[in-house]
Design a protein around this motif. Sequence first.
Motif, PDB file in Angstrom:
ATOM      1  N   PHE A 142       0.840  -1.024  -0.024  1.00 42.74           N
ATOM      2  CA  PHE A 142       0.116  -0.025  -0.053  1.00 42.74           C
ATOM      3  C   PHE A 142       0.911   1.132  -0.022  1.00 42.74           C
ATOM      4  N   TYR A 143       0.518   2.152  -0.880  1.00 45.74           N
ATOM      5  CA  TYR A 143       1.260   3.310  -0.918  1.00 45.74           C
ATOM      6  C   TYR A 143       0.723   4.439   0.160  1.00 45.74           C
ATOM      7  N   VAL A 144       1.644   4.601   1.219  1.00 47.30           N
ATOM      8  CA  VAL A 144       1.342   5.584   2.317  1.00 47.30           C
ATOM      9  C   VAL A 144       2.084   6.703   1.996  1.00 47.30           C
ATOM     10  N   SER A 145       3.564   6.856   2.068  1.00 47.54           N
ATOM     11  CA  SER A 145       4.369   8.083   1.880  1.00 47.54           C
ATOM     12  C   SER A 145       4.513   8.289   0.675  1.00 47.54           C
ATOM     13  N   PHE A 147       7.006   9.174  -0.908  1.00 45.73           N
ATOM     14  CA  PHE A 147       8.512   9.149  -1.232  1.00 45.73           C
ATOM     15  C   PHE A 147       8.993   7.665  -1.074  1.00 45.73           C
ATOM     16  N   PHE A 148       8.115   6.587  -0.641  1.00 45.92           N
ATOM     17  CA  PHE A 148       8.096   5.249  -0.910  1.00 45.92           C
ATOM     18  C   PHE A 148       7.151   4.719  -1.708  1.00 45.92           C
ATOM     19  N   GLY A 149       7.498   4.046  -2.573  1.00 48.50           N
ATOM     20  CA  GLY A 149       6.641   3.145  -3.426  1.00 48.50           C
ATOM     21  C   GLY A 149       5.809   1.992  -2.349  1.00 48.50           C
ATOM     22  N   THR A 150       5.414   0.828  -3.264  1.00 51.44           N
ATOM     23  CA  THR A 150       4.760  -0.251  -2.392  1.00 51.44           C
ATOM     24  C   THR A 150       6.000  -1.314  -2.296  1.00 51.44           C
ATOM     25  N   GLY A 151       7.232  -1.113  -2.656  1.00 44.71           N
ATOM     26  CA  GLY A 151       8.116  -2.256  -2.420  1.00 44.71           C
ATOM     27  C   GLY A 151       8.680  -2.360  -1.017  1.00 44.71           C
ATOM     28  N   GLY A 152       8.953  -3.269  -0.676  1.00 39.11           N
ATOM     29  CA  GLY A 152       9.462  -3.557   0.920  1.00 39.11           C
ATOM     30  C   GLY A 152       8.892  -4.580   1.588  1.00 39.11           C
ATOM     31  N   ARG A 153       9.291  -4.627   2.967  1.00 42.84           N
ATOM     32  CA  ARG A 153       8.725  -5.741   3.796  1.00 42.84           C
ATOM     33  C   ARG A 153       8.721  -4.784   5.152  1.00 42.84           C
ATOM     34  N   ARG A 223      13.533  19.257   0.203  1.00 48.09           N
ATOM     35  CA  ARG A 223      14.884  18.645   0.791  1.00 48.09           C
ATOM     36  C   ARG A 223      15.378  18.088  -0.880  1.00 48.09           C
ATOM     37  N   GLY A 224      14.498  17.857  -1.703  1.00 54.26           N
ATOM     38  CA  GLY A 224      14.848  17.207  -2.706  1.00 54.26           C
ATOM     39  C   GLY A 224      14.531  15.595  -2.846  1.00 54.26           C
ATOM     40  N   LEU A 225      13.836  15.041  -1.897  1.00 54.40           N
ATOM     41  CA  LEU A 225      13.486  13.970  -1.840  1.00 54.40           C
ATOM     42  C   LEU A 225      12.401  13.596  -3.324  1.00 54.40           C
ATOM     43  N   PRO A 226      12.820  12.435  -3.993  1.00 58.06           N
ATOM     44  CA  PRO A 226      11.912  12.184  -5.270  1.00 58.06           C
ATOM     45  C   PRO A 226      10.703  11.470  -4.640  1.00 58.06           C
ATOM     46  N   VAL A 227       9.607  12.062  -5.375  1.00 61.76           N
ATOM     47  CA  VAL A 227       8.358  11.513  -5.164  1.00 61.76           C
ATOM     48  C   VAL A 227       8.095  10.077  -6.142  1.00 61.76           C
ATOM     49  N   ALA A 228       7.710   9.211  -5.291  1.00 63.01           N
ATOM     50  CA  ALA A 228       7.250   7.761  -5.968  1.00 63.01           C
ATOM     51  C   ALA A 228       5.880   7.653  -6.559  1.00 63.01           C
ATOM     52  N   ALA A 229       5.921   7.160  -7.713  1.00 60.07           N
ATOM     53  CA  ALA A 229       4.356   7.137  -8.797  1.00 60.07           C
ATOM     54  C   ALA A 229       3.573   6.447  -7.779  1.00 60.07           C
TER      55      ALA A 229
END
Length: 240
Positions: A142-145, A147-153, A223-229
Amino acid sequence: MRAALYPCVVRHTRTAPLRHAFVYRTYQWLVDLDDLPRLPGPLAWLGRFEARDHLGDPNATIRANLDAFLARRGVLADGRVVMLTNARAFGHAFNPLSVYWCHDRSDRVVAVVAEVHNTYGERHCYLLTPDDDGHAETTKAFYVSPFFGTGGRYRMRLPEPGDGLALAITLYRDRVPVFVATLRGTRRAATTRVVLAAAARHPFVTLAVSARIRLQGIRLYLRGLPVAARTPHRPEEDTQ
């Protein structure tokens, strides 16, 4: 179980690709879904518990919707269910995380549901089977932030609250922890005096939570953090 309030401290720590942390104070409710509190008179504006703010059919009850979600996944929770959440306050509701501890008739926790909402009006429910210490893992779906996509655990620690509240959620990407959120508090009986005191310290509590999240997002963007789609998300309880 009588309803309780937990004055608490929320901490968010992001470690990659840049470091950022913030802390704020708030309060959360712990309620029994079969015995939801109803505040009298004008106090009702300080805390309502409505199905439209959670999973499932807004015309049903929160308990009925949760039971249906569990049943579709082969889980029977025929005992009490307690929910940690923000109540609807002054007509507004926002819950980054609501947690349900689902018991059987012997009062054993058979499942935990972590219901996550984002600031785009979407939600997702993670069905978890924690160990005796409340630890569980699940794939991020699920997309929350922004700046993070849905990858990870996720690795979560979600012990059922007692006199104290101590929850933690860590997001791992490529086995490296990149984000940690913790929630810690102390139980108070939800008396009229306690509810009024909490509302006085944290007026418009759910609006404040939503505003803080957006403010931190603006700071990270600057601060330049890229936005995830982001792609639209179908609520988990609507899937089979």
